[in-house]
Design a protein around this motif. Structure first.
Motif, mmCIF file in Angstrom:
data_model
loop_
_atom_site.group_PDB
_atom_site.id
_atom_site.type_symbol
_atom_site.label_atom_id
_atom_site.label_comp_id
_atom_site.label_asym_id
_atom_site.label_seq_id
_atom_site.Cartn_x
_atom_site.Cartn_y
_atom_site.Cartn_z
ATOM 1 N N LYS A 334 3.433 7.068 -11.935
ATOM 2 C CA LYS A 334 4.437 7.813 -11.173
ATOM 3 C C LYS A 334 4.236 7.547 -9.685
ATOM 4 O O LYS A 334 3.898 8.454 -8.900
ATOM 5 N N ALA A 335 4.429 6.288 -9.298
ATOM 6 C CA ALA A 335 4.169 5.878 -7.913
ATOM 7 C C ALA A 335 4.995 6.654 -6.887
ATOM 8 O O ALA A 335 4.457 7.074 -5.852
ATOM 9 N N PRO A 336 6.296 6.853 -7.100
ATOM 10 C CA PRO A 336 7.061 7.617 -6.097
ATOM 11 C C PRO A 336 6.510 9.027 -5.883
ATOM 12 O O PRO A 336 6.426 9.505 -4.751
ATOM 13 N N ALA A 337 6.121 9.693 -6.970
ATOM 14 C CA ALA A 337 5.574 11.044 -6.844
ATOM 15 C C ALA A 337 4.249 11.010 -6.092
ATOM 16 O O ALA A 337 3.989 11.859 -5.229
ATOM 17 N N GLY A 338 3.408 10.033 -6.403
ATOM 18 C CA GLY A 338 2.133 9.916 -5.705
ATOM 19 C C GLY A 338 2.326 9.640 -4.229
ATOM 20 O O GLY A 338 1.634 10.224 -3.379
ATOM 21 N N ARG A 339 3.288 8.764 -3.912
ATOM 22 C CA ARG A 339 3.587 8.462 -2.503
ATOM 23 C C ARG A 339 4.082 9.698 -1.780
ATOM 24 O O ARG A 339 3.643 9.990 -0.654
ATOM 25 N N ASP A 340 4.969 10.463 -2.406
ATOM 26 C CA ASP A 340 5.525 11.653 -1.760
ATOM 27 C C ASP A 340 4.433 12.705 -1.516
ATOM 28 O O ASP A 340 4.405 13.365 -0.465
ATOM 29 N N GLN A 341 3.527 12.859 -2.475
ATOM 30 C CA GLN A 341 2.424 13.805 -2.287
ATOM 31 C C GLN A 341 1.536 13.375 -1.118
ATOM 32 O O GLN A 341 1.106 14.205 -0.309
ATOM 33 N N ALA A 342 1.249 12.076 -1.051
ATOM 34 C CA ALA A 342 0.387 11.571 0.018
ATOM 35 C C ALA A 342 1.058 11.727 1.379
ATOM 36 O O ALA A 342 0.411 12.121 2.363
ATOM 37 N N LEU A 343 2.345 11.434 1.464
ATOM 38 C CA LEU A 343 3.062 11.577 2.734
ATOM 39 C C LEU A 343 3.125 13.039 3.176
ATOM 40 O O LEU A 343 3.060 13.338 4.371
ATOM 41 N N ALA A 344 3.232 13.953 2.219
ATOM 42 C CA ALA A 344 3.214 15.377 2.554
ATOM 43 C C ALA A 344 1.854 15.765 3.141
ATOM 44 O O ALA A 344 1.778 16.558 4.083
ATOM 45 N N LEU A 345 0.789 15.189 2.590
ATOM 46 C CA LEU A 345 -0.539 15.440 3.143
ATOM 47 C C LEU A 345 -0.651 14.909 4.565
ATOM 48 O O LEU A 345 -1.249 15.550 5.433
ATOM 49 N N ARG A 346 -0.069 13.739 4.812
ATOM 50 C CA ARG A 346 -0.139 13.172 6.161
ATOM 51 C C ARG A 346 0.609 14.040 7.164
ATOM 52 O O ARG A 346 0.188 14.165 8.322
ATOM 53 N N ARG A 347 1.700 14.648 6.749
ATOM 54 C CA ARG A 347 2.419 15.548 7.662
ATOM 55 C C ARG A 347 1.561 16.767 8.001
ATOM 56 O O ARG A 347 1.633 17.289 9.111
ATOM 57 N N ARG A 348 0.747 17.204 7.053
ATOM 58 C CA ARG A 348 -0.122 18.356 7.292
ATOM 59 C C ARG A 348 -1.360 17.974 8.092
ATOM 60 O O ARG A 348 -1.849 18.760 8.896
ATOM 61 N N PHE A 349 -1.880 16.768 7.842
ATOM 62 C CA PHE A 349 -3.131 16.346 8.476
ATOM 63 C C PHE A 349 -2.954 14.965 9.109
ATOM 64 O O PHE A 349 -3.519 13.973 8.636
ATOM 65 N N PRO A 350 -2.163 14.886 10.180
ATOM 66 C CA PRO A 350 -1.834 13.572 10.747
ATOM 67 C C PRO A 350 -3.007 12.855 11.398
ATOM 68 O O PRO A 350 -2.947 11.640 11.590
ATOM 69 N N VAL A 359 -2.989 7.771 1.925
ATOM 70 C CA VAL A 359 -1.581 7.385 2.086
ATOM 71 C C VAL A 359 -1.432 5.878 1.913
ATOM 72 O O VAL A 359 -0.504 5.401 1.253
ATOM 73 N N GLY A 360 -2.354 5.127 2.502
ATOM 74 C CA GLY A 360 -2.306 3.680 2.320
ATOM 75 C C GLY A 360 -2.398 3.285 0.862
ATOM 76 O O GLY A 360 -1.649 2.421 0.378
ATOM 77 N N ASP A 361 -3.293 3.923 0.129
ATOM 78 C CA ASP A 361 -3.414 3.639 -1.296
ATOM 79 C C ASP A 361 -2.119 3.960 -2.037
ATOM 80 O O ASP A 361 -1.671 3.197 -2.903
ATOM 81 N N ALA A 362 -1.534 5.122 -1.715
ATOM 82 C CA ALA A 362 -0.311 5.529 -2.397
ATOM 83 C C ALA A 362 0.855 4.593 -2.064
ATOM 84 O O ALA A 362 1.645 4.230 -2.939
ATOM 85 N N LEU A 363 0.954 4.199 -0.790
ATOM 86 C CA LEU A 363 2.028 3.276 -0.411
ATOM 87 C C LEU A 363 1.836 1.916 -1.081
ATOM 88 O O LEU A 363 2.805 1.286 -1.520
ATOM 89 N N LEU A 364 0.595 1.489 -1.176
ATOM 90 C CA LEU A 364 0.341 0.220 -1.853
ATOM 91 C C LEU A 364 0.685 0.314 -3.331
ATOM 92 O O LEU A 364 1.279 -0.599 -3.902
ATOM 93 N N ALA A 372 1.337 0.217 3.884
ATOM 94 C CA ALA A 372 -0.038 0.516 3.485
ATOM 95 C C ALA A 372 -1.019 -0.031 4.507
ATOM 96 O O ALA A 372 -1.980 0.644 4.897
ATOM 97 N N LEU A 373 -0.791 -1.247 4.961
ATOM 98 C CA LEU A 373 -1.681 -1.848 5.960
ATOM 99 C C LEU A 373 -1.691 -1.036 7.253
ATOM 100 O O LEU A 373 -2.736 -0.907 7.899
ATOM 101 N N ALA A 374 -0.549 -0.487 7.631
ATOM 102 C CA ALA A 374 -0.486 0.320 8.853
ATOM 103 C C ALA A 374 -1.354 1.568 8.724
ATOM 104 O O ALA A 374 -2.065 1.944 9.662
ATOM 105 N N ASP A 375 -1.325 2.213 7.566
ATOM 106 C CA ASP A 375 -2.158 3.403 7.388
ATOM 107 C C ASP A 375 -3.626 3.039 7.269
ATOM 108 O O ASP A 375 -4.494 3.763 7.772
ATOM 109 N N TYR A 376 -3.931 1.932 6.617
ATOM 110 C CA TYR A 376 -5.323 1.482 6.569
ATOM 111 C C TYR A 376 -5.845 1.202 7.983
ATOM 112 O O TYR A 376 -7.004 1.492 8.302
ATOM 113 N N ALA A 377 -4.988 0.626 8.825
ATOM 114 C CA ALA A 377 -5.401 0.344 10.201
ATOM 115 C C ALA A 377 -5.680 1.631 10.965
ATOM 116 O O ALA A 377 -6.631 1.716 11.747
#
Length: 492
Positions: A334-350, A359-364, A372-377
């Protein structure tokens, strides 16, 4: 088997180390003349942080900032508070603010040395440690961390010299004996290492690094049950520490506790992100219990390759609920759901580096390689451990940028010279390009670090010997490989 392209922080460190002390003297004068209320607020904030009352510490620091906005001690305290709160990226900004005010502020230099070490490796952090020591020559924290970093960079002699400086500056500091124990263990002198570690008292006090060293020494001495007990406790405290889990599996297996190996690590071994070493340990546990059918596919995966560095996230016991939720979604397809959960976490903890990795893992996992590379960076500004470097290198390859992957692995291996896995990964890339001489050198170094019984390493080293027409090496390696390669198994 059981990177750092940004040169800017190093250039900044060189400038700091060579600048005059005028700015620091001005800052020290300001601090000495500061209102006693500021010093009291900073002390209160430290006490609140020590008690885990981060919100209260923040209030105290806000009050101090209103009174002394240009105090480097204030900004260092803000950096520490942000680190405690998981705001890793803004913590670095606060430490840099302290150094902008007072370039020779030793505590801030030490903090930046530690973050550079975590993000860019031991070698690149040395200039920061040197600047910190120049600012405060007898500071025990600086001397101890400097010594440890010298050891991680492969400079054992310089590490020993720094440890002696620490002993002279602070007689009786327990880190002296601990660091000497590390040196002794690296030299294979485990009896001496045990004595020194005991003298330090750090394992008794539950310091994680000392506990890990205690377990390693116990394994080498044959005290596998003691090692397993220590590693059990560490694994509970650090569920994301792959090295601790692998050492625990090894201790259980060596201790004849095959059923426990399978019960604890069997599900993890089924995951696509399991390391070759863990696969081998679980396979051997099955084999010893007579289950060749279960062992065969695991050994095939362990010694037959796969997709090195591929990012496959498995849910694992002990992970924070948010992390486990993202991993579970991705593992379930369920990649879209995992990505959405991770992005919600990033909004809370930028400002969290840990969330940036997730987030990088989820986007990948969702197929968005560039994002993904941008978040890993972003995460790598604060910390880039080997598992992250491996993932980023694999992601660069997937994005078609193999040169960036090569550069990243070379920088990691150069900055973390005691990491056998990084050396082997770099050797594999050198071999793919036909650079057999460099491949042999890298693999020989990895073997010295303890990876010399890995069949995959020996097989590649044997090929390098053949390509280089080194007949004696070829014969020796072929004999060694024959001894350690597992007997082929077939499911019954």
């Amino acid at each position: 088997m059981i990177s750092r392209p940004r040169a800017f922080p190093v250039l900044v460190a060189l400038a700091l180390a060579g600048c005059s002390a005028d700015a620091g003297e001005d800052a020290a004068a300001r601090l000495a003349a500061a209102d006693p209320a500021v010093r009291r607020l900073l002390a209160d904030a430290d006490a609140a942080m020590a008690a885990g009352a981060l919100a209260e510490a923040g209030v105290k620091l806000d009050e101090a900032r209103a009174l002394a906005p240009d105090s480097p001690d204030l900004w260092l305290a803000i950096a520490r508070l942000r680190l405690r709160g998981g705001e890793h990226l803004t913590a670095i900004e606060a430490a840099d603010r302290a150094l902008a005010i007072a370039p020779d502020h030793a505590p801030a230099l030490l903090l930046r040395a530690l973050t550079v070490r975590d993000a860019h490796g031991a070698a690149e952090a040395l200039v920061w440690f040197e600047a910190a020591r120049k600012a405060d020559p007898d500071n025990p924290d600086i001397l101890a961390e400097y010594a440890a970093t010298l050891g991680d960079s492969g400079a054992a002699g310089a590490m020993l010299s720094m440890v002696r400086d620490l002993a002279e500056a602070v007689p009786g500091d327990p880190r002296v004996s601990y660091l000497q124990a590390v040196l002794a263990a690296r030299g294979g002198k485990f009896t001496i290492a045990r004595s020194l570690l005991s003298r330090s008292g750090m394992a008794t006090r539950g310091v994680p690094a000392a506990l890990l060293l205690d377990a390693v020494i116990s394994l080498e001495e044959g005290n596998v049950d003691s090692a397993a007990a220590t590693l059990e406790g560490l694994a509970a405290r650090q569920p994301g520490n792959a090295r601790v889990r692998e050492l625990l599996a090894r201790a259980l297996l060596v201790g004849g506790r095959e059923a426990e190996v399978i019960a604890r690590f069997g599900a993890e071994a089924e995951g696509a992100d399991a390391s070759a070493y863990l696969l081998m340990l679980v396979a051997r546990a099955h084999e010893r219990l007579g289950d060749r059918a279960a062992a065969a596919p695991l050994l095939a995966r362990a010694y037959g390759g796969g997709t090195p560095g591929a990012v496959v996230l498995s849910a694992r016991e002990g992970l924070p609920p948010a992390t486990a939720g993202v991993r579970a979604a991705l593992a379930a397809g369920k990649a879209p759901a995992g990505r959405d959960q991770a992005l919600a976490l990033r909004r809370r903890f930028p400002a969290s580096a840990d969330v940036a990795v997730l987030v990088g893992d989820a986007l990948l996992g969702a197929g968005d390689v560039r994002a993904a590379l941008a978040d890993y960076a972003r995460a790598s500004r604060y910390r880039r451990p080997w598992p992250l470097t491996r993932k980023v290198a694999w992601t660069f390859d997937r994005a078609g940028d193999s040169a960036a992957a090569d550069h990243l692995l070379a920088r990691h291996a150069g900055g973390e010279r005691s990491n056998a896995s990084a050396l082997v990964a770099l050797a594999e890339r050198r071999a793919a390009r036909g650079d057999w001489q460099r491949t042999a050198l890298l693999l020989d170094h990895a073997a010295v670090l303890g990876a010399g019984h890995d069949p995959a390493l020996l097989g590649l080293r044997l090929r390098a010997a053949r390509e280089e027409k080194a007949t004696e090496d070829e014969q020796r390696l072929a004999a060694t490989l024959a001894e350690v390669r597992p007997t082929p198994l077939a499911p019954r």
